[in-house]
Write a protein that holds these residues in place. Structure first.
Motif, short mmCIF file in Angstrom:
data_model
loop_
_atom_site.label_atom_id
_atom_site.label_comp_id
_atom_site.label_asym_id
_atom_site.label_seq_id
_atom_site.Cartn_x
_atom_site.Cartn_y
_atom_site.Cartn_z
N VAL A 103 83.45 23.74 0.27
CA VAL A 103 84.11 25.00 0.63
C VAL A 103 83.23 26.19 0.25
N ASP A 104 82.58 26.11 -0.90
CA ASP A 104 81.71 27.20 -1.34
C ASP A 104 80.56 27.43 -0.36
N VAL A 105 80.02 26.35 0.18
CA VAL A 105 78.94 26.48 1.17
C VAL A 105 79.47 27.15 2.43
N VAL A 106 80.64 26.70 2.88
CA VAL A 106 81.24 27.29 4.09
C VAL A 106 81.49 28.78 3.89
N LYS A 107 82.01 29.15 2.74
CA LYS A 107 82.30 30.55 2.46
C LYS A 107 81.03 31.39 2.35
N SER A 108 79.94 30.76 1.92
CA SER A 108 78.69 31.51 1.75
C SER A 108 78.09 31.96 3.06
N GLY A 109 78.43 31.26 4.14
CA GLY A 109 77.86 31.57 5.45
C GLY A 109 76.51 30.92 5.68
N GLN A 110 75.92 30.31 4.65
CA GLN A 110 74.63 29.61 4.77
C GLN A 110 74.93 28.12 4.97
N ILE A 111 75.17 27.76 6.23
CA ILE A 111 75.62 26.41 6.54
C ILE A 111 74.45 25.51 6.92
N ALA A 112 73.47 26.04 7.63
CA ALA A 112 72.31 25.24 8.04
C ALA A 112 71.41 24.97 6.84
N GLN A 113 70.28 24.35 7.09
CA GLN A 113 69.33 24.02 6.02
C GLN A 113 69.02 25.25 5.17
N GLY A 114 69.31 25.15 3.88
CA GLY A 114 69.14 26.31 3.01
C GLY A 114 68.99 25.92 1.55
N PRO A 115 69.52 26.72 0.63
CA PRO A 115 69.30 26.49 -0.80
C PRO A 115 69.89 25.18 -1.33
#
Length: 363
Positions: free
Chosen positions: A18-30
């Protein structure tokens, strides 16, 4: 019905996704980068490269190793078909070698017999969660100057002489939902080789060395941050989950080992078998055929699966390519093996049900 696989997620995992979804950085990232570092540290390699499946990991590993048209790659036929198909993807020819009757893994002696001037690589498979004969195989590859790729897609956390599989050369892992750990779909390449790492990262992202600069032909094999977040949580619980698999396996073996015609899994010396699958043999000495044994277990509420009923070299796609090879041990085992539920979701009560069912059927 006691099922063959069961994925378990806790609240921490849900929150991480959920935290990833909320961050808006869904594709390859941190999260992907964090997962790569954590997995490399766990396996004991300098580098790890995420991709979107175990098949992609094998494909990319061959690309990074420079395997291509005209090359031969020795590999077992007793595996999931992706092990061999990845060779075809790069224009190479898979050459099938036979396996050991006890461990179900590729035989070092069989590998050596298949080596020709065209042989460039060997893909071994740590089948069902058990490492291959790594001392013999690594020495053999070094002697003949062959690239060693370890298909460890079923063996997360397995060890040979205290060293984790995937750390011996180029390791490939799958994170499919039925594996010992999952990211939903996903894969990983592990290596100590900086150049293999660089080429793997190019291959997984359209051959792109920097934004909109494409140096080589590449693919879209990227992992998402959502998958990586799941993988990070799964990695934390992997050892505990494997310990439960090992415990479940020991209970099953205690029941099966004294039944004539049923042969429990064999663990080779110096190995930590993590039991992706608990696979026994139903030999001709048993009172029922394998198929009847499977049917009777199902009637008692125990699901089973046969991995694998048809070896790769006998699949239609390979027959159409002209393959006509005989592998006596492989072909015999495809008619005997059967896998029982062993995953961490199998409870003590489930184990009692499975063992009691086997005892009643075997009377």
């Amino acid at each position: 019905m006691i099922q063959m696989a069961g994925v378990q997620f806790d609240e921490e995992t849900t929150k991480a996704i959920v935290d990833v979804v909320k961050s808006g950085q869904i594709a390859q990232g941190p999260r992907v980068e964090e997962f790569e570092k954590a997995f490399a540290a766990y396996i004991g390699t300098k580098y790890a490269v995420t991709v979107n499946s175990g098949t992609a990991a094998l494909h990319v590993a061959l690309i990074a190793a420079g395997i291509g048209p005209g090359d031969e790659v020795i590999t077992p036929s007793f595996s999931f078909i992706a092990t061999a198909n990845c060779c075809l993807f790069v224009g190479a020819k898979p050459v099938f070698a036979d396996i050991d009757d006890k461990t179900f893994n590729i035989s070092p002696a069989a590998i050596e017999k298949k080596i020709t001037p065209k042989t460039r690589a060997v893909i071994i498979v740590d089948l069902y969660g058990q490492a291959c004969e790594m001392d013999e195989i690594t020495a053999l590859c070094k002697k003949h100057n062959l690239v060693l790729i370890e298909d460890a897609c079923q063996a997360h956390g397995a060890e040979y002489k205290g060293r984790k599989v995937g750390a011996f050369s180029i390791g490939c892992f799958s994170f499919y939902p039925t594996k010992n750990m999952t990211t939903g779909e996903g894969g990983m390449i592990t290596t100590d080789d900086e150049e293999i790492t660089r080429k793997s990262k190019l291959a997984r992202q359209h051959g792109q060395s920097q934004r909109y600069v494409h140096d080589v032909l590449g693919y879209n094999f990227r992992m998402t941050d959502i998958a990586a977040a799941l993988g990070l949580c799964q990695l934390k619980t992997l050892d505990a989950a494997n310990a439960r698999r090992i415990k479940n396996a020991s209970v099953l073996t205690d029941t099966i080992k004294n039944i004539k015609g049923l042969v429990p899994p064999f663990t080779g010396p110096n190995r930590n078998h993590v039991f992706h699958q608990y696979t026994l043999k139903v030999t001709p000495e048993y009172k029922y055929s394998r198929e009847d044994f499977q049917k009777k277990l199902f009637e008692k509420g125990v699901n089973t699966i046969i991995y694998y009923p048809t070896p790769i070299h006998q699949q239609r796609v390979y027959k159409d390519l002209g393959y006509n090879v005989t592998l006596p041990v492989t072909e015999a085992l495809t008619k005997q093996v059967i896998s029982l539920p062993v995953h961490p979701g199998v409870t003590d009560n489930d184990l009692q049900t499975i063992c009691q069912a086997i005892k009643e059927i075997s009377k």
